[in-house]
Design a protein around this motif. Structure first.
Motif, mmCIF file in Angstrom:
data_model
loop_
_atom_site.group_PDB
_atom_site.id
_atom_site.type_symbol
_atom_site.label_atom_id
_atom_site.label_comp_id
_atom_site.label_asym_id
_atom_site.label_seq_id
_atom_site.Cartn_x
_atom_site.Cartn_y
_atom_site.Cartn_z
ATOM 1 N N ALA A 41 0.841 -1.190 0.000
ATOM 2 C CA ALA A 41 0.000 0.000 0.000
ATOM 3 C C ALA A 41 0.875 1.239 0.000
ATOM 4 C CB ALA A 41 -0.939 0.015 1.208
ATOM 5 N N ILE A 42 0.279 2.345 -0.469
ATOM 6 C CA ILE A 42 0.989 3.618 -0.545
ATOM 7 C C ILE A 42 0.007 4.725 -0.215
ATOM 8 C CG2 ILE A 42 0.518 3.824 -3.036
ATOM 9 C CD1 ILE A 42 3.351 5.025 -3.315
ATOM 10 N N ASN A 43 0.463 5.723 0.531
ATOM 11 C CA ASN A 43 -0.472 6.789 0.892
ATOM 12 C C ASN A 43 -0.612 7.782 -0.257
ATOM 13 O OD1 ASN A 43 1.946 8.201 1.103
ATOM 14 N ND2 ASN A 43 1.295 9.323 2.921
ATOM 15 N N TRP A 44 -1.389 8.827 -0.046
ATOM 16 C CA TRP A 44 -1.764 9.715 -1.135
ATOM 17 C C TRP A 44 -0.558 10.382 -1.794
ATOM 18 C CZ3 TRP A 44 -0.778 14.968 -1.245
ATOM 19 C CH2 TRP A 44 -0.263 15.515 -0.055
ATOM 20 N N SER A 45 0.456 10.715 -1.001
ATOM 21 C CA SER A 45 1.602 11.450 -1.536
ATOM 22 C C SER A 45 2.724 10.545 -2.024
ATOM 23 C CB SER A 45 2.164 12.377 -0.464
ATOM 24 O OG SER A 45 2.742 11.616 0.581
ATOM 25 N N GLY A 46 2.658 9.283 -1.665
ATOM 26 C CA GLY A 46 3.763 8.379 -1.956
ATOM 27 C C GLY A 46 4.824 8.377 -0.885
ATOM 28 N N GLY A 47 4.608 9.175 0.176
ATOM 29 C CA GLY A 47 5.609 9.285 1.218
ATOM 30 C C GLY A 47 5.644 8.123 2.185
ATOM 31 N N ARG A 48 4.579 7.347 2.198
ATOM 32 C CA ARG A 48 4.518 6.160 3.064
ATOM 33 C C ARG A 48 4.137 4.953 2.243
ATOM 34 N NH1 ARG A 48 0.473 6.266 7.562
ATOM 35 N NH2 ARG A 48 1.529 4.332 8.055
ATOM 36 N N THR A 49 4.859 3.873 2.463
ATOM 37 C CA THR A 49 4.533 2.603 1.836
ATOM 38 C C THR A 49 4.689 1.483 2.870
ATOM 39 O OG1 THR A 49 6.821 2.256 1.115
ATOM 40 C CG2 THR A 49 5.342 3.347 -0.446
ATOM 41 N N ARG A 82 3.627 5.423 -7.192
ATOM 42 C CA ARG A 82 2.497 6.074 -7.847
ATOM 43 C C ARG A 82 2.966 7.318 -8.581
ATOM 44 N NH1 ARG A 82 -1.769 7.230 -3.479
ATOM 45 N NH2 ARG A 82 -2.837 8.316 -5.186
ATOM 46 N N ASP A 83 2.212 7.651 -9.613
ATOM 47 C CA ASP A 83 2.427 8.871 -10.372
ATOM 48 C C ASP A 83 1.093 9.598 -10.404
ATOM 49 O OD1 ASP A 83 2.781 10.864 -12.273
ATOM 50 O OD2 ASP A 83 4.078 9.643 -13.542
ATOM 51 N N ASN A 84 0.941 10.585 -9.541
ATOM 52 C CA ASN A 84 -0.358 11.266 -9.452
ATOM 53 C C ASN A 84 -0.685 12.075 -10.700
ATOM 54 O OD1 ASN A 84 -0.919 10.178 -6.966
ATOM 55 N ND2 ASN A 84 -0.191 11.954 -5.800
ATOM 56 N N ALA A 85 0.333 12.484 -11.422
ATOM 57 C CA ALA A 85 0.081 13.206 -12.671
ATOM 58 C C ALA A 85 -0.528 12.300 -13.736
ATOM 59 C CB ALA A 85 1.369 13.824 -13.186
ATOM 60 N N LYS A 86 -0.241 11.010 -13.623
ATOM 61 C CA LYS A 86 -0.764 10.042 -14.593
ATOM 62 C C LYS A 86 -1.909 9.219 -14.024
ATOM 63 C CE LYS A 86 3.577 9.494 -17.130
ATOM 64 N NZ LYS A 86 4.613 8.546 -17.601
ATOM 65 N N ASN A 87 -2.326 9.526 -12.794
ATOM 66 C CA ASN A 87 -3.410 8.764 -12.152
ATOM 67 C C ASN A 87 -3.131 7.265 -12.162
ATOM 68 O OD1 ASN A 87 -4.700 11.199 -11.813
ATOM 69 N ND2 ASN A 87 -6.614 10.580 -12.773
ATOM 70 N N THR A 88 -1.911 6.896 -11.853
ATOM 71 C CA THR A 88 -1.521 5.497 -11.963
ATOM 72 C C THR A 88 -0.699 5.073 -10.748
ATOM 73 O OG1 THR A 88 -1.489 5.668 -14.379
ATOM 74 C CG2 THR A 88 -0.350 3.792 -13.409
ATOM 75 N N VAL A 89 -0.962 3.854 -10.300
ATOM 76 C CA VAL A 89 -0.152 3.225 -9.264
ATOM 77 C C VAL A 89 0.481 1.977 -9.869
ATOM 78 C CG1 VAL A 89 -2.078 1.907 -8.307
ATOM 79 C CG2 VAL A 89 -0.101 2.427 -6.873
ATOM 80 N N TYR A 90 1.695 1.680 -9.434
ATOM 81 C CA TYR A 90 2.459 0.573 -9.999
ATOM 82 C C TYR A 90 2.848 -0.425 -8.913
ATOM 83 C CZ TYR A 90 3.098 4.136 -13.609
ATOM 84 O OH TYR A 90 2.891 5.099 -14.563
ATOM 85 N N LEU A 91 3.070 -1.645 -9.351
ATOM 86 C CA LEU A 91 3.650 -2.649 -8.474
ATOM 87 C C LEU A 91 4.750 -3.356 -9.266
ATOM 88 C CD1 LEU A 91 3.439 -3.958 -5.643
ATOM 89 C CD2 LEU A 91 2.109 -5.782 -6.729
ATOM 90 N N GLN A 92 5.989 -3.032 -8.936
ATOM 91 C CA GLN A 92 7.137 -3.696 -9.553
ATOM 92 C C GLN A 92 7.416 -4.963 -8.768
ATOM 93 O OE1 GLN A 92 9.047 -2.853 -12.357
ATOM 94 N NE2 GLN A 92 9.972 -4.851 -12.000
#
Length: 125
Positions: A50-58, A72-82
């Protein structure tokens, strides 16, 4: 309302890598915390990352720590899982989910408000 669409699943050999993406509709994506869950045949759905809204916590399930990375890339409205160093035990349908309470990291699927349709990941030995 948020609609989520996962992609990037497939068949990979053990030790290989995949990158899942989850594209979200709506202008408020950056307000949401995001999570990845998975469900293997005959098993309950389980938390992966999981990741919070800013990406600062995972945070991650112990079973994937050191191998998987959520971003996550909030500019692209996308979350990733590598996903690296994949194992046959990682075989499952992977779901992304959105939690309106963007600041927190939630481990229970009950906390999430919106879900994608899932993408199959199969790891062969």
């Amino acid at each position: 309302q948020v609609q989520l669409v996962e992609s990037g699943g497939g068949l990979v050999q053990a030790g290989g890598s995949l990158r899942l993406s989850c594209a979200a509709s709506g202008r408020t994506f950056s307000n949401y915390a995001m999570g990845w869950f998975r469900q293997a045949p005959g098993k309950e759905r389980e938390f992966v990352a999981a990741i919070n809204w800013s990406g600062g916590r995972t945070d991650y399930a112990d079973s994937v720590k050191g191998r998987f990375t959520i971003s996550r890339d909030n500019a692209k409205n996308t979350v990733y899982l590598q996903m690296n160093s994949l194992k046959p035990d990682d075989t499952a349908v992977y779901y992304c989910a959105a939690d309106r309470t963007g600041m927190r990291i939630s481990y229970s699927d009950y906390a999430y408000d919106y879900w994608g349709q899932g993408t199959q990941v199969t790891v062969s030995s």
